[in-house]
Write a protein that holds these residues in place. Structure first.
Motif, PDB file in Angstrom:
ATOM      1  N   PRO A 131       0.812  -1.223   0.000  1.00  0.00           N
ATOM      2  CA  PRO A 131       0.000   0.000   0.000  1.00  0.00           C
ATOM      3  C   PRO A 131       0.842   1.268   0.000  1.00  0.00           C
ATOM      4  O   PRO A 131       0.495   2.247  -0.654  1.00  0.00           O
ATOM      5  N   LEU A 132       1.964   1.259   0.742  1.00  0.00           N
ATOM      6  CA  LEU A 132       2.827   2.435   0.763  1.00  0.00           C
ATOM      7  C   LEU A 132       3.467   2.677  -0.596  1.00  0.00           C
ATOM      8  O   LEU A 132       3.588   3.811  -1.053  1.00  0.00           O
ATOM      9  N   LEU A 133       3.870   1.606  -1.262  1.00  0.00           N
ATOM     10  CA  LEU A 133       4.447   1.734  -2.607  1.00  0.00           C
ATOM     11  C   LEU A 133       3.454   2.344  -3.573  1.00  0.00           C
ATOM     12  O   LEU A 133       3.804   3.162  -4.423  1.00  0.00           O
ATOM     13  N   VAL A 134       2.171   1.925  -3.447  1.00  0.00           N
ATOM     14  CA  VAL A 134       1.129   2.447  -4.326  1.00  0.00           C
ATOM     15  C   VAL A 134       0.865   3.919  -4.016  1.00  0.00           C
ATOM     16  O   VAL A 134       0.628   4.729  -4.919  1.00  0.00           O
ATOM     17  N   GLN A 135       0.900   4.278  -2.722  1.00  0.00           N
ATOM     18  CA  GLN A 135       0.541   5.644  -2.330  1.00  0.00           C
ATOM     19  C   GLN A 135       1.660   6.652  -2.582  1.00  0.00           C
ATOM     20  O   GLN A 135       1.394   7.856  -2.632  1.00  0.00           O
ATOM     21  N   MET A 136       2.889   6.200  -2.739  1.00  0.00           N
ATOM     22  CA  MET A 136       3.986   7.151  -2.982  1.00  0.00           C
ATOM     23  C   MET A 136       3.768   7.993  -4.244  1.00  0.00           C
ATOM     24  O   MET A 136       3.847   9.222  -4.190  1.00  0.00           O
ATOM     25  N   PRO A 137       3.456   7.374  -5.415  1.00  0.00           N
ATOM     26  CA  PRO A 137       3.190   8.220  -6.588  1.00  0.00           C
ATOM     27  C   PRO A 137       1.948   9.078  -6.418  1.00  0.00           C
ATOM     28  O   PRO A 137       1.879  10.184  -6.964  1.00  0.00           O
ATOM     29  N   ILE A 138       0.960   8.583  -5.644  1.00  0.00           N
ATOM     30  CA  ILE A 138      -0.243   9.383  -5.393  1.00  0.00           C
ATOM     31  C   ILE A 138       0.113  10.623  -4.582  1.00  0.00           C
ATOM     32  O   ILE A 138      -0.368  11.730  -4.863  1.00  0.00           O
ATOM     33  N   LEU A 139       0.965  10.461  -3.568  1.00  0.00           N
ATOM     34  CA  LEU A 139       1.397  11.604  -2.758  1.00  0.00           C
ATOM     35  C   LEU A 139       2.130  12.642  -3.606  1.00  0.00           C
ATOM     36  O   LEU A 139       1.887  13.847  -3.479  1.00  0.00           O
ATOM     37  N   ILE A 140       3.014  12.168  -4.462  1.00  0.00           N
ATOM     38  CA  ILE A 140       3.772  13.089  -5.315  1.00  0.00           C
ATOM     39  C   ILE A 140       2.828  13.789  -6.295  1.00  0.00           C
ATOM     40  O   ILE A 140       2.940  14.999  -6.541  1.00  0.00           O
ATOM     41  N   ALA A 141       1.865  13.028  -6.852  1.00  0.00           N
ATOM     42  CA  ALA A 141       0.876  13.633  -7.754  1.00  0.00           C
ATOM     43  C   ALA A 141       0.009  14.644  -7.020  1.00  0.00           C
ATOM     44  O   ALA A 141      -0.344  15.700  -7.564  1.00  0.00           O
ATOM     45  N   PHE A 142      -0.334  14.340  -5.773  1.00  0.00           N
ATOM     46  CA  PHE A 142      -1.101  15.269  -4.947  1.00  0.00           C
ATOM     47  C   PHE A 142      -0.331  16.580  -4.776  1.00  0.00           C
ATOM     48  O   PHE A 142      -0.905  17.682  -4.861  1.00  0.00           O
ATOM     49  N   TYR A 143       0.940  16.443  -4.505  1.00  0.00           N
ATOM     50  CA  TYR A 143       1.803  17.616  -4.334  1.00  0.00           C
ATOM     51  C   TYR A 143       1.766  18.499  -5.580  1.00  0.00           C
ATOM     52  O   TYR A 143       1.596  19.727  -5.499  1.00  0.00           O
ATOM     53  N   HIS A 144       1.913  17.879  -6.746  1.00  0.00           N
ATOM     54  CA  HIS A 144       1.870  18.628  -8.000  1.00  0.00           C
ATOM     55  C   HIS A 144       0.487  19.239  -8.237  1.00  0.00           C
ATOM     56  O   HIS A 144       0.377  20.386  -8.682  1.00  0.00           O
ATOM     57  N   ALA A 145      -0.563  18.475  -7.949  1.00  0.00           N
ATOM     58  CA  ALA A 145      -1.925  18.973  -8.164  1.00  0.00           C
ATOM     59  C   ALA A 145      -2.201  20.205  -7.311  1.00  0.00           C
ATOM     60  O   ALA A 145      -2.845  21.165  -7.765  1.00  0.00           O
ATOM     61  N   ILE A 146      -1.695  20.197  -6.075  1.00  0.00           N
ATOM     62  CA  ILE A 146      -1.909  21.329  -5.169  1.00  0.00           C
ATOM     63  C   ILE A 146      -1.153  22.565  -5.649  1.00  0.00           C
ATOM     64  O   ILE A 146      -1.719  23.654  -5.784  1.00  0.00           O
TER      65      ILE A 146
END
Length: 252
Positions: A131-146
């Protein structure tokens, strides 16, 4: 390498990746985004937060809540697998503790015996990292989206600007505390393992180090996600506890 050690290393990698990102110089994200990263990750997240905020009176803080819940529901099967893996690891702790004590002067033999226990019980100690591996790109994408969505970046929610660091460090502290509670709930038998105890403390500290350097919106996403996981873990562990408890009158 233990599961929690690997988690710490991945979080450290996340810090390096985010610190190297500089989306402030990138163009604002929009529906005309090109490239796999922008088109299929950053823009959908930006759109989801904006549309959710629109339905909730223009609050991007609540829009992030909706986006968090939807993302967590998407990765729910992986989280359930992680919790089941953690539960199984807890059940094996007495046996693993005996191995550690028996071969305390022979680490190599202790490792071999531990791997045999995992194989015999069909347990992968690293499965919980998925789950952490999956969420890492999501976190980075969230950062860019914000950062690349002006409406989100400049929005004020409660006491903070979502595109800026929390000026009072309240959210980073809450993120660290909820991370500790989440880890504690998923590893209640770690008191016999000094390494696991150390990781239990280091994980929240790592989260705190990340959160104080990043926009408040990202800390908000982390807090929402932790609270979701805490509630989810409570119900899953409660249900599994009922399954393991002998039925009334069964032993009579």
């Amino acid at each position: 390498m233990s599961r929690r050690t690997l988690s710490i290393l991945m979080l450290g990698l996340l810090v390096l990746v985010l610190s190297g990102c500089n989306p402030t110089t990138a163009s604002p994200i929009g529906p005309d985004a090109t490239g796999i990263w922008d088109k299929y990750l950053v823009w959908p997240l930006s759109w989801l937060i904006k549309e959710s905020a629109l339905l909730l009176g223009g609050s991007f803080g609540l829009g992030i809540l909706v986006a968090t819940i939807l993302i967590r529901l998407l990765v729910l099967p992986l989280m359930v697998k992680q919790i089941k893996s953690s539960k199984k690891m807890q059940e094996l702790q007495p046996e693993l503790q005996k191995i550690r004590e028996k071969y305390k002067n022979d680490p190599q033999k202790a490792q071999q015996e531990t791997l045999l226990v995992f194989q015999k019980n069909n347990v992968n100690p690293l499965a919980g990292c998925l789950p952490l591996l999956v969420q890492m790109p999501i976190l980075i994408a969230f950062y860019h989206a914000i950062i690349r969505t002006p409406e989100i970046k400049t929005h004020t929610f409660l006491w903070m600007s979502l595109g800026e660091k929390d000026p009072y460090y309240i959210l980073p502290v809450i993120a660290a505390v909820t991370t500790y509670l989440q880890s504690k709930m998923m590893g209640t038998t770690m008191q016999n393992n000094p390494q696991m105890q150390m990781m239990l403390v280091m994980m929240p500290l790592m989260i705190l180090a990340i959160a104080v350097t990043l926009p408040s919106a990202l800390s908000l996403y982390w807090v929402y996600g932790n609270l979701f996981t805490i509630v989810q873990t409570y119900f899953l562990y409660r249900d599994s506890g009922k399954e393991l408890r002998p039925k009334e009158g069964a032993s009579k």
